[in-house]
Write an enzyme that holds these catalytic residues in place. Structure first.
Site, PDB file in Angstrom:
ATOM      1  N   SER A 298     -19.964   0.451  17.406  1.00 25.87           N
ATOM      2  CA  SER A 298     -20.536   1.787  17.263  1.00 25.87           C
ATOM      3  C   SER A 298     -20.602   2.230  15.798  1.00 25.87           C
ATOM      4  O   SER A 298     -21.348   1.676  15.008  1.00 25.87           O
ATOM      5  CB  SER A 298     -19.724   2.764  18.124  1.00 25.87           C
ATOM      6  OG  SER A 298     -20.353   4.010  18.237  1.00 25.87           O
ATOM      7  N   ASP A 309     -28.033  -3.363   4.841  1.00 22.18           N
ATOM      8  CA  ASP A 309     -29.486  -3.182   4.777  1.00 22.18           C
ATOM      9  C   ASP A 309     -29.931  -2.501   3.487  1.00 22.18           C
ATOM     10  O   ASP A 309     -31.061  -2.701   3.026  1.00 22.18           O
ATOM     11  CB  ASP A 309     -29.984  -2.378   5.975  1.00 22.18           C
ATOM     12  CG  ASP A 309     -29.975  -3.181   7.267  1.00 22.18           C
ATOM     13  OD1 ASP A 309     -29.501  -4.328   7.228  1.00 22.18           O
ATOM     14  OD2 ASP A 309     -30.431  -2.671   8.304  1.00 22.18           O
ATOM     15  N   LYS A 323     -22.906  -2.077  20.103  1.00 23.43           N
ATOM     16  CA  LYS A 323     -23.093  -0.807  20.812  1.00 23.43           C
ATOM     17  C   LYS A 323     -24.084   0.039  20.004  1.00 23.43           C
ATOM     18  O   LYS A 323     -23.741   0.629  19.002  1.00 23.43           O
ATOM     19  CB  LYS A 323     -21.783  -0.051  20.988  1.00 23.43           C
ATOM     20  CG  LYS A 323     -21.921   1.272  21.737  1.00 23.43           C
ATOM     21  CD  LYS A 323     -20.560   1.934  21.948  1.00 23.43           C
ATOM     22  CE  LYS A 323     -20.705   3.249  22.709  1.00 23.43           C
ATOM     23  NZ  LYS A 323     -21.294   4.328  21.874  1.00 23.43           N
TER      24      LYS A 323
END
Length: 389
Positions: A298, A309, A323
């Site tokens: 999560s 990223d 998740k």
């Protein structure tokens, strides 16, 4: 005498039906009213619910609690979603839910979740220094029984409720590990969680561990990071291994301090509407490595993806939990409440990681070597920077 809760449920049903009645086709013919098929089915649906309640109250072999019946009906709405993350909570259950993010509660000190591969209730991680950890509970243990009773078909929150209890009382937990069942007698204590810790490793590299994202985590993060920077660290390892996640806004605040200007995460709801969480230009101007494993879930995955990223750092370890769903939590005036999955989240690069997880840049399955690999990368990265300069 009708209970306040039951009266409220009936009132809600009446309002819904009345609204629909005013907007749906109906014709008066003599002493009869002709209504549409949809409206008839609506009446029939709620009539069945209330009728079955009356049957149970009059014919069930034991005395029944009206409160329990209504709570059961409300829980059934969420169980019909077949979503392990959505649930209606009684007042006691909702209090437990709030304790999980407050940083203090009475219990054995474990984070529990549903394993996405086998749908079994699993220990994501014991809290450091907790009764569970001291008793020998480990990450990955599958919960089988609580006090000798099977937890099959129970939700995560129902299992948590069974495990919790008054301070200094004992609970027996049966877990499955490596195909064998093991029993643990664990004494419940007041758990005051500290979600962030730090130290300086070799070659002046900072190590910062985050065990959960709760109400106090961002404050602890800033304090620990400030202390590390004062010591002149030349790189930063952020350890998110066995971190089950937590509050999205806390995760976003931490990412904002680390990555510079960019997208932290974005979400999409059932209408396709997108919400972006952005960061400003401020960043930690240091090489960063994030440690993750199969129990990093999560919010841990959101922070990892934000760093990777945006090219603020890399990830080392094993593929994370997977998740990619966002829950909204609401509390009613009577203390009850619900948690409902309301959106899916995507990494800055547009990846949907639910049941997929994040594969690290450097895969290292040996937990004992993961930190060494992270430090090695930072040392090498520093060397490359010096050569370029």
């Amino acid at each position: 005498m009708i209970s306040k809760k039951r009266a409220l449920i009936y009132s809600i049903i009446l309002v819904i039906v009345t609204i629909i009645c005013t907007s749906m086709f109906q014709i008066t013919l003599g002493n009869k009213v002709i209504i549409s098929k949809n409206l008839y089915e609506l009446y029939s649906k709620y009539d069945k619910l209330l009728g079955l309640e009356n049957v149970i109250e009059s014919e069930y072999y034991q005395k029944v609690s009206e409160e329990d019946l209504i709570d059961g009906a409300l829980k059934g709405l969420f169980e019909g979603l077949n979503d392990p993350y959505s649930q209606y909570y009684t007042s006691d259950e909702f209090q437990t839910l709030k304790e999980q993010t407050s940083g203090s509660f009475v219990g054995i000190g474990v984070y529990i979740g549903v394993n996405s591969e086998n749908d079994k209730i699993t220990i994501i991680s014991p809290i450091e220094g907790s009764p569970a950890q001291k008793s020998g509970i480990k990450s990955g243990d599958v919960v089988v029984k609580v006090n000798g009773k099977s937890i099959e078909s129970k939700t995560v929150d129902e299992v948590i409720k069974q495990i919790k209890g008054k301070e200094n009382t004992t609970v027996n937990l049966t877990v499955e590990r490596d195909g064998k069942e093991i029993d643990f007698d664990i004494t419940r204590k007041t758990i005051v969680t500290k979600s962030v810790s730090s130290e300086v490793k070799e070659d002046n590299i900072g190590y910062l561990r985050i065990t959960s994202f709760d109400e106090n985590t961002y404050k602890e993060f800033k304090e620990n990071l400030s202390n590390l920077k004062e010591k002149g660290i030349k790189g930063l390892v952020i350890d998110l291994r066995d971190n089950p996640g937590g509050l999205l806004d806390v995760c976003v605040d931490i990412a904002d301090d680390l990555i510079g200007e960019g997208t932290i995460v974005y979400t999409k709801d059932n209408k396709g509407e997108t919400q972006y969480y952005k960061s400003d230009k401020n960043k930690v101007d240091l090489p960063i490595v994030v440690l993750i494993n199969e129990n990093s879930a999560s919010a841990s995955e959101i922070l990892t993806a934000a760093i990777v990223d945006n090219k603020a750092g890399i990830a080392v370890g094993t593929t994370s939990y997977g998740k990619g769903l966002v829950q909204s939590v609401r509390e009613f005036n009577d203390g009850t409440g619900y948690k409902l999955t309301t959106a899916q989240y995507y990494t800055p690069n547009g990846d949907y990681i639910n049941k997929q997880g994040i594969k690290p840049d450097i895969v290292e399955k040996d937990k004992e070597k993961q930190l060494d690999r992270a430090i090695e990368y930072i040392k090498t990265n520093k060397l490359i920077l010096h050569i370029l300069l």
